[in-house]
Design a protein around this motif. Sequence first.
Motif, mmCIF file in Angstrom:
data_model
loop_
_atom_site.group_PDB
_atom_site.id
_atom_site.type_symbol
_atom_site.label_atom_id
_atom_site.label_comp_id
_atom_site.label_asym_id
_atom_site.label_seq_id
_atom_site.Cartn_x
_atom_site.Cartn_y
_atom_site.Cartn_z
ATOM 1 N N ARG A 185 0.001 3.679 -3.173
ATOM 2 C CA ARG A 185 -0.441 4.908 -2.997
ATOM 3 C C ARG A 185 0.371 5.892 -4.053
ATOM 4 N NH1 ARG A 185 0.868 6.439 2.631
ATOM 5 N NH2 ARG A 185 0.572 8.476 1.571
ATOM 6 N N PRO A 213 -8.854 2.360 1.689
ATOM 7 C CA PRO A 213 -7.940 2.253 3.006
ATOM 8 C C PRO A 213 -8.769 1.169 3.655
ATOM 9 C CG PRO A 213 -8.217 4.624 2.371
ATOM 10 C CD PRO A 213 -9.038 3.823 1.387
ATOM 11 N N TRP A 232 0.818 -1.106 -0.011
ATOM 12 C CA TRP A 232 -0.053 0.120 0.066
ATOM 13 C C TRP A 232 1.050 1.192 -0.112
ATOM 14 C CZ3 TRP A 232 -4.339 2.078 -1.552
ATOM 15 C CH2 TRP A 232 -4.727 3.141 -0.809
ATOM 16 N N ALA A 275 -6.336 8.989 12.714
ATOM 17 C CA ALA A 275 -5.255 8.320 12.240
ATOM 18 C C ALA A 275 -4.825 8.911 10.966
ATOM 19 C CB ALA A 275 -5.470 6.688 11.865
ATOM 20 N N ASP A 285 -2.160 7.640 9.029
ATOM 21 C CA ASP A 285 -1.762 6.644 7.873
ATOM 22 C C ASP A 285 -1.847 5.221 8.484
ATOM 23 O OD1 ASP A 285 -0.119 6.404 9.962
ATOM 24 O OD2 ASP A 285 1.710 7.180 9.095
HETATM 25 C C1 B12 Z 1 -9.197 5.479 -5.991
HETATM 26 C C2 B12 Z 1 -10.123 6.751 -6.004
HETATM 27 C C3 B12 Z 1 -11.599 6.828 -6.488
HETATM 28 C C4 B12 Z 1 -12.169 5.609 -6.787
HETATM 29 C C5 B12 Z 1 -12.587 4.970 -5.112
HETATM 30 C C6 B12 Z 1 -12.586 3.386 -5.360
HETATM 31 C C7 B12 Z 1 -12.502 2.592 -3.808
HETATM 32 N N1 B12 Z 1 -13.090 1.500 -3.850
HETATM 33 O O1 B12 Z 1 -12.099 3.281 -3.002
HETATM 34 C C8 B12 Z 1 -13.572 6.005 -7.331
HETATM 35 C C9 B12 Z 1 -13.475 5.922 -8.917
HETATM 36 C C10 B12 Z 1 -14.928 5.189 -6.781
HETATM 37 C C11 B12 Z 1 -13.817 7.398 -7.102
HETATM 38 C C12 B12 Z 1 -14.614 8.254 -7.138
HETATM 39 C C13 B12 Z 1 -14.757 9.680 -6.849
HETATM 40 N N2 B12 Z 1 -13.652 10.603 -6.643
HETATM 41 CO CO1 B12 Z 1 -11.918 9.518 -6.404
HETATM 42 N N3 B12 Z 1 -10.003 9.132 -6.112
HETATM 43 C C14 B12 Z 1 -9.724 7.962 -5.897
HETATM 44 C C15 B12 Z 1 -7.962 8.507 -5.411
HETATM 45 C C16 B12 Z 1 -7.353 8.201 -6.830
HETATM 46 C C17 B12 Z 1 -7.544 7.403 -4.524
HETATM 47 C C18 B12 Z 1 -8.320 7.524 -3.151
HETATM 48 C C19 B12 Z 1 -7.469 6.831 -1.828
HETATM 49 O O2 B12 Z 1 -7.928 5.594 -1.954
HETATM 50 N N4 B12 Z 1 -6.732 7.679 -1.474
HETATM 51 C C20 B12 Z 1 -5.905 7.194 -0.361
HETATM 52 C C21 B12 Z 1 -4.244 7.491 -0.863
HETATM 53 C C22 B12 Z 1 -4.188 6.562 -2.077
HETATM 54 O O3 B12 Z 1 -4.109 8.617 -0.948
HETATM 55 P P1 B12 Z 1 -2.680 9.413 -0.323
HETATM 56 O O4 B12 Z 1 -2.751 10.883 -0.693
HETATM 57 O O5 B12 Z 1 -1.671 8.427 -0.777
HETATM 58 O O6 B12 Z 1 -2.872 9.305 1.388
HETATM 59 C C23 B12 Z 1 -3.161 10.460 2.077
HETATM 60 C C24 B12 Z 1 -4.265 10.119 3.311
HETATM 61 O O7 B12 Z 1 -5.313 9.457 2.940
HETATM 62 C C25 B12 Z 1 -3.452 9.225 4.235
HETATM 63 N N5 B12 Z 1 -3.471 7.718 4.225
HETATM 64 C C26 B12 Z 1 -3.026 7.051 2.857
HETATM 65 N N6 B12 Z 1 -3.337 5.606 3.416
HETATM 66 C C27 B12 Z 1 -3.959 5.579 4.656
HETATM 67 C C28 B12 Z 1 -4.560 4.331 5.296
HETATM 68 C C29 B12 Z 1 -5.110 4.743 6.560
HETATM 69 C C30 B12 Z 1 -5.727 3.564 7.070
HETATM 70 C C31 B12 Z 1 -5.158 5.960 6.956
HETATM 71 C C32 B12 Z 1 -5.849 6.129 8.181
HETATM 72 C C33 B12 Z 1 -4.875 7.050 6.237
HETATM 73 C C34 B12 Z 1 -4.128 7.020 5.094
HETATM 74 O O8 B12 Z 1 -2.241 9.726 4.214
HETATM 75 C C35 B12 Z 1 -2.006 10.570 2.919
HETATM 76 C C36 B12 Z 1 -2.204 12.083 3.601
HETATM 77 O O9 B12 Z 1 -3.298 12.764 3.408
HETATM 78 C C37 B12 Z 1 -8.136 9.858 -5.202
HETATM 79 C C38 B12 Z 1 -6.704 10.638 -5.371
HETATM 80 C C39 B12 Z 1 -5.924 10.254 -3.971
HETATM 81 N N7 B12 Z 1 -4.563 10.716 -4.331
HETATM 82 O O10 B12 Z 1 -6.387 10.339 -3.012
HETATM 83 C C40 B12 Z 1 -9.413 10.455 -5.820
HETATM 84 C C41 B12 Z 1 -10.091 11.432 -5.197
HETATM 85 C C42 B12 Z 1 -9.944 11.391 -3.745
HETATM 86 N N8 B12 Z 1 -11.389 11.616 -5.983
HETATM 87 C C43 B12 Z 1 -11.796 12.696 -6.164
HETATM 88 C C44 B12 Z 1 -13.268 12.863 -6.725
HETATM 89 C C45 B12 Z 1 -13.613 14.248 -7.195
HETATM 90 C C46 B12 Z 1 -14.028 11.690 -6.773
HETATM 91 C C47 B12 Z 1 -15.517 11.815 -7.427
HETATM 92 C C48 B12 Z 1 -16.249 12.693 -7.037
HETATM 93 C C49 B12 Z 1 -15.235 11.561 -9.099
HETATM 94 C C50 B12 Z 1 -16.559 11.829 -9.832
HETATM 95 N N9 B12 Z 1 -16.799 12.794 -10.448
HETATM 96 O O11 B12 Z 1 -17.101 10.886 -9.991
HETATM 97 C C51 B12 Z 1 -16.027 10.471 -6.970
HETATM 98 C C52 B12 Z 1 -16.713 10.482 -5.834
HETATM 99 C C53 B12 Z 1 -17.598 9.531 -5.575
HETATM 100 C C54 B12 Z 1 -18.031 9.497 -3.963
HETATM 101 N N10 B12 Z 1 -19.035 9.918 -3.667
HETATM 102 O O12 B12 Z 1 -17.306 9.089 -3.247
HETATM 103 C C55 B12 Z 1 -11.010 13.854 -5.699
HETATM 104 C C56 B12 Z 1 -11.425 14.541 -4.389
HETATM 105 C C57 B12 Z 1 -11.297 16.155 -4.612
HETATM 106 C C58 B12 Z 1 -11.828 16.711 -3.198
HETATM 107 N N11 B12 Z 1 -10.927 16.831 -2.246
HETATM 108 O O13 B12 Z 1 -13.060 16.614 -3.104
HETATM 109 C C59 B12 Z 1 -9.719 13.253 -5.504
HETATM 110 C C60 B12 Z 1 -8.725 13.848 -4.574
HETATM 111 C C61 B12 Z 1 -9.203 13.042 -7.095
HETATM 112 C C62 B12 Z 1 -8.650 14.636 -7.550
HETATM 113 N N12 B12 Z 1 -7.199 14.719 -7.241
HETATM 114 O O14 B12 Z 1 -9.340 15.305 -7.608
HETATM 115 N N13 B12 Z 1 -12.287 8.069 -6.518
#
Ligand code: B12
Length: 340
Positions: free
Chosen positions: A177, A237, A172, A325, A327
């Motif tokens: 990520r 997550p 992950w 949390a 991460d």
């Molecule tokens: C995968 C994904 C989807 C998938 C989800 C599939 C699933 N089964 O989860 C699908 C395709 C369904 C989706 C849909 C949508 N999505 Co989306 N999605 C993503 C994506 C690429 C990853 C989400 C994720 O899992 N993030 C977690 C990890 C990968 O993110 P990270 O930055 O590495 O981690 C941070 C924290 O989350 C934390 N963390 C990481 N891992 C863990 C684990 C644990 C346990 C904890 C506690 C914390 C933690 O540490 C980091 C620091 O903050 C994000 C982009 C992003 N980078 O997050 C967009 C994102 C979240 N999505 C977005 C959007 C806009 C949507 C939609 C509205 C799109 C649409 N037009 O349909 C819909 C919303 C639907 C809804 N009502 O929920 C936007 C949100 C913008 C906002 N802030 O409002 C994002 C940010 C994309 C973007 N750059 O604009 N999405």
Amino acid sequence: MPKEMETDSDLLSVGSAAARLGVAPATVRSWERRYGLGPAGRSSGGHRRYTAADLAVLLRMQQLFDAGLSPAAAAREALAERAGRPAGERGAEEAEGSDLTGTGNQSADGIEPAVGPRLRRRSGGPGGRVLAVPGASDQVRGLARAASRLDDDSIAGQLGDLLVHHGVAHTWDGVLRPVFRAVGHRWARSGDAIEVEHLLSEVTVEALRAYRAFLPKPAAARPVLLASGSADQHTLPLHVLAAALTERHLPARLMGGRLPGAAVGLATRRTGAVAVFVWRQLRPPADDEEGSELARLPMGRTVRAVVVGGPGWDSEVLPAGVRQAHDLSSAMQLLAPGTP
Ligand code: B12
């Protein structure tokens, strides 16, 4: 004589084959020149026409490249597999393919020796329009390439290997990520790659479920309840946490996305959950149903920990006793303290 195949609708032009593979047509032509990965036939006008078998060889070459072979070795392996040659006869090629340094890459049959490593370092390698993951590891780039060309088999294969050999935390934090972040950036910048985001999410969820099924069954104990906010389809997550808990022989009860606030409390009571985690990727509409429901949970008595995660929570206004949390590792410490 080339076969006359223009009338057969199953055959693909170089442009269509390239689209299926997620690369530019020029890349497909160059694979033919460099590695002999050409189609079996041509149209009457002399244009390339790819059969399903030709395409399968190209896809296989990409998968082997993702797995770490040089492009030249991946191409030879894919051709050898199609010809049904036994693995022993390919030993020398595999050895050559594992050399990613650019030295000792001379192939016996004269296929461009330096092409492998050079292609490997170009952004995207033989993937073409791949996601940008600058400076990333081979594992990250391999997954990004497979995701870019919507190759579910390759994604699943890579994730399965990573999970079994390196565990969920590395898979992950170290690999998935960065790729999801690249997908998110691409979507935010240009509005594209939605199909990549959906497929990668689906295959990731499947791979994590399969990994949980592969692990020894957790002890019979009160579960950790995992849910996403009532407005949120983002659930990755939760699956990651479920797999991490299963690795520690702890039971998880996965409720999935969009769980209405009232159902969080009900599910907690009905399952006798020992701890509760709610993920919010998005900020909910004004009325904060889950927040008030979390505040009503019997914290400290039957429920040992109530933990929230994700950018959709406002740390200023969390109900008393609810921990945040940031991460995977801190979530695990809060939900399952004292486990290794
Ligand atoms: C995968 C994904 C989807 C998938 C989800 C599939 C699933 N089964 O989860 C699908 C395709 C369904 C989706 C849909 C949508 N999505 Co989306 N999605 C993503 C994506 C690429 C990853 C989400 C994720 O899992 N993030 C977690 C990890 C990968 O993110 P990270 O930055 O590495 O981690 C941070 C924290 O989350 C934390 N963390 C990481 N891992 C863990 C684990 C644990 C346990 C904890 C506690 C914390 C933690 O540490 C980091 C620091 O903050 C994000 C982009 C992003 N980078 O997050 C967009 C994102 C979240 N999505 C977005 C959007 C806009 C949507 C939609 C509205 C799109 C649409 N037009 O349909 C819909 C919303 C639907 C809804 N009502 O929920 C936007 C949100 C913008 C906002 N802030 O409002 C994002 C940010 C994309 C973007 N750059 O604009 N999405």
